[in-house]
Design a protein around this motif. Structure first.
Motif, PDB file in Angstrom:
ATOM      1  N   CYS A 122      44.307  19.235  89.386  1.00 33.15           N
ATOM      2  CA  CYS A 122      44.599  20.654  89.244  1.00 33.15           C
ATOM      3  C   CYS A 122      45.338  20.865  87.933  1.00 33.15           C
ATOM      4  O   CYS A 122      45.789  19.896  87.306  1.00 33.15           O
ATOM      5  N   ALA A 127      46.491  24.482  98.882  1.00 32.49           N
ATOM      6  CA  ALA A 127      45.956  24.075  97.585  1.00 32.49           C
ATOM      7  C   ALA A 127      45.563  25.263  96.714  1.00 32.49           C
ATOM      8  O   ALA A 127      45.563  25.151  95.481  1.00 32.49           O
ATOM      9  N   TRP A 129      40.078  18.769  95.614  1.00 33.22           N
ATOM     10  CA  TRP A 129      40.437  17.523  96.277  1.00 33.22           C
ATOM     11  C   TRP A 129      39.250  16.962  97.059  1.00 33.22           C
ATOM     12  O   TRP A 129      38.255  17.655  97.294  1.00 33.22           O
ATOM     13  N   MET A 145      43.635  23.654  93.126  1.00 33.98           N
ATOM     14  CA  MET A 145      43.471  22.212  93.296  1.00 33.98           C
ATOM     15  C   MET A 145      42.101  21.880  93.865  1.00 33.98           C
ATOM     16  O   MET A 145      41.655  22.473  94.855  1.00 33.98           O
ATOM     17  N   THR A 169      53.308  20.342  92.369  1.00 33.08           N
ATOM     18  CA  THR A 169      52.020  19.728  92.730  1.00 33.08           C
ATOM     19  C   THR A 169      52.192  18.526  93.654  1.00 33.08           C
ATOM     20  O   THR A 169      51.453  18.374  94.630  1.00 33.08           O
TER      21      THR A 169
END
Length: 288
Positions: free
Chosen positions: A14, A75, A82, A80, A20
């Protein structure tokens, strides 16, 4: 505590933002997932954050679908991206090879003994020389000769086989052919190559003999992702070994092949364990 082999792998990237690490580790704790390995890195140049976590669910009813659904709201403010990799996931690896057998032998040994958590459903070569190795391991071997006139056709056959065998990763274990731009594009981010690294650089035939004539003091190898720049793709691993005046060309070759074997093995291992993140023409590698 469960065995580490039961670990799930969480990877994410991200933009660089405050919190984070906290958003991921706090979620892991609140959802009863025990972290047994964690690596993170913030690239100040690219303003990009990378994280990799191995974790073991403490609840027997762990659900990846629920994990993803619950984590998505956490997120989102970080933009982000993932991924979750289950402990039973085995990458399906196709090995491309020509006549040199040292890297192929090493990969097949580590595959057979469980040092590499992979499946090898197919081996492809532009020569018939190493078919006996594939037969000994019970792996289908495809001999696809290539000439300048048949290059496009041969590469199309390779791509068809990769699709047929549902391949996740291609390993060029001393496959002595330059891939076309179209092939490089098709394999972007999922093909690893190995080559010698000698200083100064020696290209063409008999590089170790050229190195001996110049009196090199080290031999090495580089494993990298394939791209359209010959031998200049994003580097995953490198290895070196000192040599001296007592080493003749054959000794340099032997030591160089040893380095090639271990360097390629580590590159494949890091890739399948989700330890490698591409960042432009560079990589972030969380080695262990």
């Amino acid at each position: 505590m469960s065995n580490p082999s039961d670990s799930w792998i969480f990877t994410a990237t991200c933009p660089s933002l405050l919190g984070t690490v906290d958003v991921v580790t706090r979620f892991m704790a609140e959802s009863h997932n025990y972290i047994n390995e964690i690596h993170s890195f913030d690239d100040h140049v690219q303003s990009q954050f990378f994280i990799r976590i191995e974790f073991i669910p403490e609840k027997d009813d762990f659900s990846p679908e629920q994990f993803n659904g619950d984590f998505s709201s956490r997120a989102a403010p970080f933009e982000m991206n993932w991924a979750l990799t289950p402990p039973w996931k085995k990458e399906r690896v196709a090995i491309l090879v020509s006549k040199f057998d040292h890297c192929l032998n090493d990969l097949l040994f580590r595959y057979r003994t469980g040092q590499l958590n992979i499946e090898v459903p197919v081996i492809i070569s532009n020569h018939p020389d190493l078919e006996h190795l594939a037969q000994w391991h019970g792996i289908p071997y495809y001999h696809l000769p290539i000439t300048a006139e048949t290059k496009a056709q041969q590469e199309a056959q390779i791509l068809a086989l990769l699709d047929e065998y549902h391949i996740d990763l291609v390993v060029l274990a001393r496959y002595m052919q330059v891939l076309s731009p179209e092939m490089c594009s098709a394999l972007d981010g999922k093909a690893i190559n190995i080559h010698h690294s000698l200083l100064p650089g020696f290209k063409g035939a008999r590089p170790y003999h050229q190195a001996w004539e110049k009196g090199v003091k080290m031999v090495g190898a580089t494993a990298h992702y394939v791209n359209n720049d010959l031998d200049e793709g994003p580097i995953i691993t490198q290895g070196i070994q000192p040599v001296n005046h007592t080493d003749y060309p054959q000794s340099l070759i032997s030591k160089g092949q040893d380095i090639e074997r271990i360097t390629l093995f580590n590159a494949v291992r890091y890739h399948i364990e989700k330890r490698v993140f591409l960042s432009g023409n560079r990589t972030v590698v969380f080695s262990n």
